[in-house]
Enzyme design. Structure first.
Site, short mmCIF file in Angstrom:
data_model
loop_
_atom_site.label_atom_id
_atom_site.label_comp_id
_atom_site.label_asym_id
_atom_site.label_seq_id
_atom_site.Cartn_x
_atom_site.Cartn_y
_atom_site.Cartn_z
CE1 TYR A 184 2.79 -26.10 -30.57
CE2 TYR A 184 1.83 -23.90 -29.09
CZ TYR A 184 2.42 -25.15 -30.03
OH TYR A 184 0.31 -25.18 -30.26
CB SER B 109 -1.16 -21.65 -30.36
OG SER B 109 -0.90 -21.49 -29.08
#
Length: 247
Positions: free
Chosen positions: A144, A131
């Site tokens: 995350y 990401s």
């Protein structure tokens, strides 16, 4: 990589970016199987039930895929979960455990399940998914970001260890993508899913396959530290912390 005539298993491919990528591979002429926590066909694609947090589930899925598709040569580890956390509240730990179990250990588990098959074939591609948040933290989603940074580091090491086996490793690095309507409503800056996939397919189709699949919208994240914008962008993104309960 050549996206035609491949046999592709996309774990976490029953919705969002994974499902979109599945359709792009299929449209290019590849055979595509998607894996998720449901086993009914999705948009006409063959589906195999798999829970990446369950070792036995991953092995069952592997055995089913390889029994039906012994020519499998592309594995995409798409499964992931993003939860917000308030690090002042110790109860966030349950969310942290969930993200590490899915995003990190789930990724490793899927790779471990299929790597021997790909090495034996002497050719193939593993696509991991990190990401932009792996490179530019979003403070409201700390674990995350940490989990995706781990996926990046693991991908780099995996590529080094598989050098010479014929198995390549590509890392998909998405920015915010409007893969679901609620994402688009919460984040007006999220990229349109089809526009994102157009860029991804163009990059994946390059020869040789790029080590990192970086669309234009994620470059500000990937290179923030190099470009001297890191501190400013983290400060901007920290404004979201005001939305946490009690802040």
């Amino acid at each position: 990589m050549d996206m035609t005539n491949r046999t592709v298993f996309i774990v976490g491919g029953t919705s969002g970016i994974g499902l979109g990528l599945a359709h792009r591979f299929a449209a290019a002429g590849s055979t595509v199987i998607v894996g998720g926590r449901r086993n009914d066909p999705v948009d006409g694609l063959a589906t195999i039930e798999v829970d990446v947090t369950d070792p036995e589930s991953v092995l069952r899925a592997r055995d089913r895929v390889l029994a039906d598709h012994p020519d499998l040569d592309v594995v995409v580890t798409m499964s992931g979960v993003m939860l917000t956390e308030d690090l002042r509240d110790p109860t966030h730990f349950a969310s942290a455990e969930t993200m590490i179990a899915t995003n990190v250990l789930g990724t490793i588990r899927v790779i471990d399940a299929f790597t021997p098959h790909l090495i034996e074939r002497g050719v193939g591609t593993i696509i991991t998914v990190s990401s932009g948040i792996a490179f530019l933290p979003f403070p409201i989603a700390p674990t995350y970001g940490a989990s995706k940074a781990a996926v990046h580091a693991y991908s780099e090491a995996l590529r080094a260890q598989l050098l010479g086996t014929g198995v390549e490793v590509a890392e998909l690095v998405p920015p915010a993508v409007a893969s679901h309507p609620d994402i688009a409503s919460r984040n007006p800056h999220a990229l349109d899913l089809n526009d994102y996939l157009d860029e991804v397919v163009g990059l994946l189709s390059e020869q040789p396959t790029p080590h990192e699949i970086l669309v234009k919208g994620v470059l500000m994240h990937r290179w923030a530290e190099r470009d001297g914008t890191y501190a400013e962008l983290v400060a901007q993104r920290s404004k979201a912390l005001a939305g946490l309960p009690g802040r």
